[in-house]
Design an enzyme around this catalytic site. Structure first.
Site, PDB file in Angstrom:
ATOM      1  N   ARG A   1       0.848  -1.306  -0.054  1.00  0.00           N
ATOM      2  CA  ARG A   1       0.053   0.000  -0.099  1.00  0.00           C
ATOM      3  C   ARG A   1       0.770   1.377   0.077  1.00  0.00           C
ATOM      4  O   ARG A   1       1.768   1.412   0.790  1.00  0.00           O
ATOM      5  CB  ARG A   1      -0.881   0.060   1.102  1.00  0.00           C
ATOM      6  CG  ARG A   1      -1.861   0.945   1.322  1.00  0.00           C
ATOM      7  CD  ARG A   1      -2.976   1.210   2.504  1.00  0.00           C
ATOM      8  NE  ARG A   1      -3.868   0.118   2.175  1.00  0.00           N
ATOM      9  CZ  ARG A   1      -4.147  -0.843   3.145  1.00  0.00           C
ATOM     10  NH1 ARG A   1      -3.885  -0.599   4.390  1.00  0.00           N
ATOM     11  NH2 ARG A   1      -5.358  -1.572   2.918  1.00  0.00           N
TER      12      ARG A   1
ATOM     13  N   HIS B   1       4.088 -11.044   2.172  1.00  0.00           N
ATOM     14  CA  HIS B   1       4.619 -10.095   3.095  1.00  0.00           C
ATOM     15  C   HIS B   1       5.643 -10.576   3.904  1.00  0.00           C
ATOM     16  O   HIS B   1       6.138  -9.879   4.728  1.00  0.00           O
ATOM     17  CB  HIS B   1       3.494  -9.796   4.064  1.00  0.00           C
ATOM     18  CG  HIS B   1       3.595  -8.609   5.006  1.00  0.00           C
ATOM     19  ND1 HIS B   1       3.615  -8.648   6.524  1.00  0.00           N
ATOM     20  CD2 HIS B   1       3.867  -7.396   4.954  1.00  0.00           C
ATOM     21  CE1 HIS B   1       3.925  -7.816   7.068  1.00  0.00           C
ATOM     22  NE2 HIS B   1       3.949  -6.770   6.268  1.00  0.00           N
TER      23      HIS B   1
ATOM     24  N   TYR C   1      13.095   1.728  12.290  1.00  0.00           N
ATOM     25  CA  TYR C   1      12.123   0.659  12.740  1.00  0.00           C
ATOM     26  C   TYR C   1      12.977  -0.541  13.604  1.00  0.00           C
ATOM     27  O   TYR C   1      14.020  -0.924  13.179  1.00  0.00           O
ATOM     28  CB  TYR C   1      11.584  -0.217  11.297  1.00  0.00           C
ATOM     29  CG  TYR C   1      10.534   0.454  10.618  1.00  0.00           C
ATOM     30  CD1 TYR C   1      10.576   1.892  10.618  1.00  0.00           C
ATOM     31  CD2 TYR C   1       9.585  -0.024   9.790  1.00  0.00           C
ATOM     32  CE1 TYR C   1       9.442   2.406  10.101  1.00  0.00           C
ATOM     33  CE2 TYR C   1       8.636   0.389   9.260  1.00  0.00           C
ATOM     34  CZ  TYR C   1       8.453   1.810   9.452  1.00  0.00           C
ATOM     35  OH  TYR C   1       7.673   2.405   8.760  1.00  0.00           O
TER      36      TYR C   1
ATOM     37  N   ARG D   1       1.925  -2.807  19.542  1.00  0.00           N
ATOM     38  CA  ARG D   1       2.055  -1.305  19.236  1.00  0.00           C
ATOM     39  C   ARG D   1       0.953  -0.690  18.804  1.00  0.00           C
ATOM     40  O   ARG D   1       0.679   0.494  19.121  1.00  0.00           O
ATOM     41  CB  ARG D   1       3.127  -1.108  17.910  1.00  0.00           C
ATOM     42  CG  ARG D   1       3.325   0.392  17.714  1.00  0.00           C
ATOM     43  CD  ARG D   1       4.507   0.520  16.475  1.00  0.00           C
ATOM     44  NE  ARG D   1       3.533   0.513  15.363  1.00  0.00           N
ATOM     45  CZ  ARG D   1       3.618  -0.128  14.133  1.00  0.00           C
ATOM     46  NH1 ARG D   1       4.612  -1.020  14.204  1.00  0.00           N
ATOM     47  NH2 ARG D   1       2.899   0.043  13.105  1.00  0.00           N
TER      48      ARG D   1
ATOM     49  N   HIS E   1       8.430  -2.869  15.634  1.00  0.00           N
ATOM     50  CA  HIS E   1       7.975  -3.434  14.455  1.00  0.00           C
ATOM     51  C   HIS E   1       8.290  -4.883  14.557  1.00  0.00           C
ATOM     52  O   HIS E   1       7.530  -5.479  13.657  1.00  0.00           O
ATOM     53  CB  HIS E   1       8.629  -2.575  13.370  1.00  0.00           C
ATOM     54  CG  HIS E   1       7.973  -3.291  11.827  1.00  0.00           C
ATOM     55  ND1 HIS E   1       8.822  -4.058  10.870  1.00  0.00           N
ATOM     56  CD2 HIS E   1       6.810  -2.842  11.335  1.00  0.00           C
ATOM     57  CE1 HIS E   1       7.903  -3.975  10.053  1.00  0.00           C
ATOM     58  NE2 HIS E   1       6.974  -3.534  10.109  1.00  0.00           N
TER      59      HIS E   1
END
Length: 729
Positions: A438, A468, A501, A597, A625
């Site tokens: 995205r 992913h 991250y 998170r 993350h």
């Protein structure tokens, strides 16, 4: 637990059916309203970001940055989350959310909370951060505060750089209302014709390619002052409408639906379909209109009518709108107003030894052969671990093949350059590019084509699924045999985000992992359908049920009086089946710790159900993350890391991978890390009743609690070897 112990993560079909029946029967005994709505929970996450901006103990320019992050987060929330709800309502797919509330009512609740948060965000800037910046000599100035010299200098800048790119668009019978692009900042201008007295409306788009904050020329070098670009344009409207009387002007900003829907089963060319959808996304329907609080009713009425937006979707706020502009202040050279700089260190296993002294870096493959290597970014360097791994693979004449997934990275990334270099050297190189990531779709399409032109085999995964997982495989010939070197991570192969991250990555040459990853790549690039893996848990076929099975084992151990504990670190906890399994484990007496998170639909205020559940959240200089899953297993912990969050999309519509950690020292490191986050002496947010979060920063005596990210930095520094040198990502 022995280093070679491996969990059987596959599930047979018959066992699947039995497990489904068990799950449905057990879930029916849980209370009906046992989930917090995911969208409202997301807003509470962004509230935690805002609390960092409001905190005077946070360095001032970091607070400014958190204001910009809050604004950027909220933009994406409206473009995707709110847009998705509205689409379901309009298309008749307004199914209940996971709290059993119709989507329309959730949308109304979102509107109320979002209005409150945006107003609070504006106050945080106007009453907190802005005055504090002024005390430090950093000012966002008003035009009225400028001297004649400063105004003259800014007029020259306007005439040379701004005026040529402005495009005032009139609205009259010959000029229809112009298209307003999503997230653009605009000026609504009303003018009067000097001869006819007729009033007209015009729109001016603030050029997005120019700096939003214009530096005011200063004779006093100790001060830094900026003028918002829209203010500079507003003060020179007479240049744009000569012969007209400028009556009024107001800033406004529109957010559009930018969610994407592609029916992959019905398209012959995914890339072409995606490019068409990207064009369509630019013209998505409006979902939010932000206006300055001084806008008159006449102008607002025209905008509402022409944009076809409801009054409930209008957000009236003090200027300046679009506080993403505050990211620009992070470029200031004021280290006294920022966190102390942290330089990532090389992981101990990858530190150069005496035998490596003639080389710039250590032999990565030799280091991995000594045993699995676990690295923690950004505390440990991405450049001297992941990046070095792929660079050495590209240059090594013994490497025959490289396979890698790419979800988000940049075209000029050293990762991409390494893949190109390897392909040009004649190696077999496969890049699985997720072009549907995205807001990175156009970028990913562009550099996917660059990779293809260089000879890299580029594939786009499985129809209907996003890829992913973060995996890379290097096949190397050693002494007449092939050895697999594998990296499985929790974060993207992106050198830029690796600096901010927090992520883990595992390097291994374990042949079991090598076979698992090879089979997974075959499934992604070809037509293989793997039913079983040995050291991986993969979605969409196995991951959810594998985790449910592990949680169920903890429940059974608790019932039998054995040590039972589940510890999970994720970005989001939404999946109902996982949540219900955690509730059942809690009811049996197992301790459940969840470190999340963002979104959390799990509740901790259900008597008799969630009594043994604790939920914490950590926000700070780095974005948490990593995903970690730890199970007590009667005193022999099993731990996994990987890419998957506990969301429907991750478990049902994405290819995800978790890898089991087997080295005892690494298992201890990860479980200790989870325990630190859950410790009452650590500064965290605690989830409480009704889905509310409370920040815990000081103890009963007012003494500051331990900052987890600071503690992690110290831990990594302490275990550095004497020879280890600093490096940068």
């Amino acid at each position: 637990m022995s280093e070679t112990a491996i969990v059987d993560t596959g599930l047979g079909d018959a066992e699947d059916d039995d497990f489904d029946d068990l799950f449905e029967e057990a879930s029916s005994e849980l209370p009906e309203h046992r989930y917090t709505d995911r969208e409202l929970s997301w807003l509470r996450f962004n509230q935690r970001v805002l609390e960092l901006a409001e905190d005077p103990t946070v360095p001032l320019l970091e607070r400014t940055n958190f204001l910009a992050i809050f604004a950027s987060n909220l933009d994406e929330f409206f473009m995707v989350r709110v847009a998705g709800l509205k689409r379901r309502i309009v298309t008749g797919l307004a199914v209940p959310t996971n709290i059993g509330t119709p989507a329309q009512r959730v949308l109304e609740a979102i509107g109320r909370e979002a209005h409150t948060l945006q107003e609070r965000h504006a106050r945080a800037w106007a009453e907190g951060v802005r005055p504090a910046l002024e005390e430090e000599g950093i000012t966002i100035a008003e035009w009225s505060e400028l001297t004649d010299f400063e105004r003259a200098s800014l007029y020259e800048y306007f005439h040379d750089y701004v005026f040529p790119v402005l495009m005032p668009l009139a609205v009259d019978p010959a000029h229809p209302f112009p298209y307003i692009s999503g997230l653009s900042l605009n000026l609504a201008v009303r003018v009067r014709h000097s001869r006819t007295g007729r009033e007209e409306f015009a729109r001016i788009k603030v050029p997005p390619m120019l700096p939003r904050l214009v530096r005011v020329p200063e004779r006093d070098t100790d001060r830094v002052r900026y003028l918002p670009l829209e203010s500079l344009i507003a003060q020179n409207l007479s240049e744009l409408f000569p012969g007209m009387e400028v009556l009024d002007h107001h800033a406004f900003r529109l957010t559009r639906n930018e969610d994407m829907v592609i029916e992959e089963d019905e398209t012959e060319n995914l890339i072409q379909a995606l490019e068409q959808e990207l064009l369509r996304r630019r013209f998505g329907p409006p979902i939010r209109l932000e206006i300055t609080d001084d806008m008159d009713d006449l102008t607002l009425g025209l905008l509402i009518e022409e944009l076809d937006i409801s009054e409930q979707e209008v957000y009236r706020l003090p200027a300046p709108l679009d506080q993403r502009a505050l990211f620009q202040l992070s470029e200031l050279d004021r280290p006294d107003l920022k966190h102390n700089k942290h330089v990532p260190v090389t992981a101990a296993a990858f530190a150069p030894t005496d035998s490596d002294s003639k080389h710039a870096r250590a032999d990565i493959f030799a280091a991995i052969r000594k045993g699995d290597v676990l690295v923690h970014h950004p505390y440990e360097s991405f450049a001297t671990s992941v990046q070095a791994f792929l660079e050495q693979a590209a240059s090594d004449p013994h490497v025959l093949a490289i396979k890698q997934t790419l979800y988000r990275t940049s075209g000029d990334s050293p990762i991409v350059k390494s893949l190109i270099k390897a392909a040009e050297a004649g190696k077999q190189v496969l890049a699985l590019v997720e072009v549907k990531a995205r807001f990175d779709e156009a970028n990913n399409i562009e550099w996917a084509r660059i990779l293809e032109k260089a000879g890299v085999h580029v594939v786009y995964g499985i129809v209907g699924l996003k890829t992913h997982c973060k995996i890379a495989s290097v096949v190397r010939e050693e002494n007449g045999r092939l050895r697999h070197y594998t990296h499985v991570g929790t974060g993207n192969y992106n050198p830029k985000t690796s600096r901010i991250y927090e992520d883990f990555g595992l390097f291994t040459c374990d042949p079991v992992v090598g076979r698992d990853v090879t089979r997974l790549f075959n499934e992604l690039s070809g037509y293989a359908i793997e039913k079983k893996f040995s050291r991986l848990l993969t979605a969409p076929l196995h991951l959810r049920k594998g985790l449910l099975r592990l949680i169920e084992r903890e429940r059974q151990n608790a019932l039998a009086g054995k040590p039972a504990r589940v510890r999970i670190k994720v970005n989001s906890m939404v999946d109902e089946q996982i949540i219900d399994a955690l509730y059942r484990a809690s009811m049996a007496g197992a301790k459940v710790d969840v470190w999340v998170r963002g979104i959390c639909s799990l509740r901790v205020d259900l008597p008799g159900v969630s009594d043994n559940i604790r939920v914490r959240s950590v926000l700070g200089r780095y974005l948490e993350h990593a995903r970690i899953f730890a199970f007590e297993n009667d005193g022999s912990p099993e731990v996994f890391i990987g890419s998957a969050d506990m969301m429907h999309r991750n478990l049902d519509r994405r290819v995800e991978a978790l890898v089991q950690i087997t080295r005892p020292a690494q298992i201890t490191e990860l479980t200790d890390y989870l325990d630190l986050a859950m410790d009452d002496g650590t500064a965290t947010w605690h989830l409480g009743e009704n889905g509310t979060w409370t920040r815990h920063r000081v103890d009963a005596d007012g003494k500051p609690l331990v900052e987890l990210q600071d503690q992690r930095m110290k831990f990594i520094q302490r275990r550095r070897s004497p020879r280890r040198t600093r490096t940068t990502t």
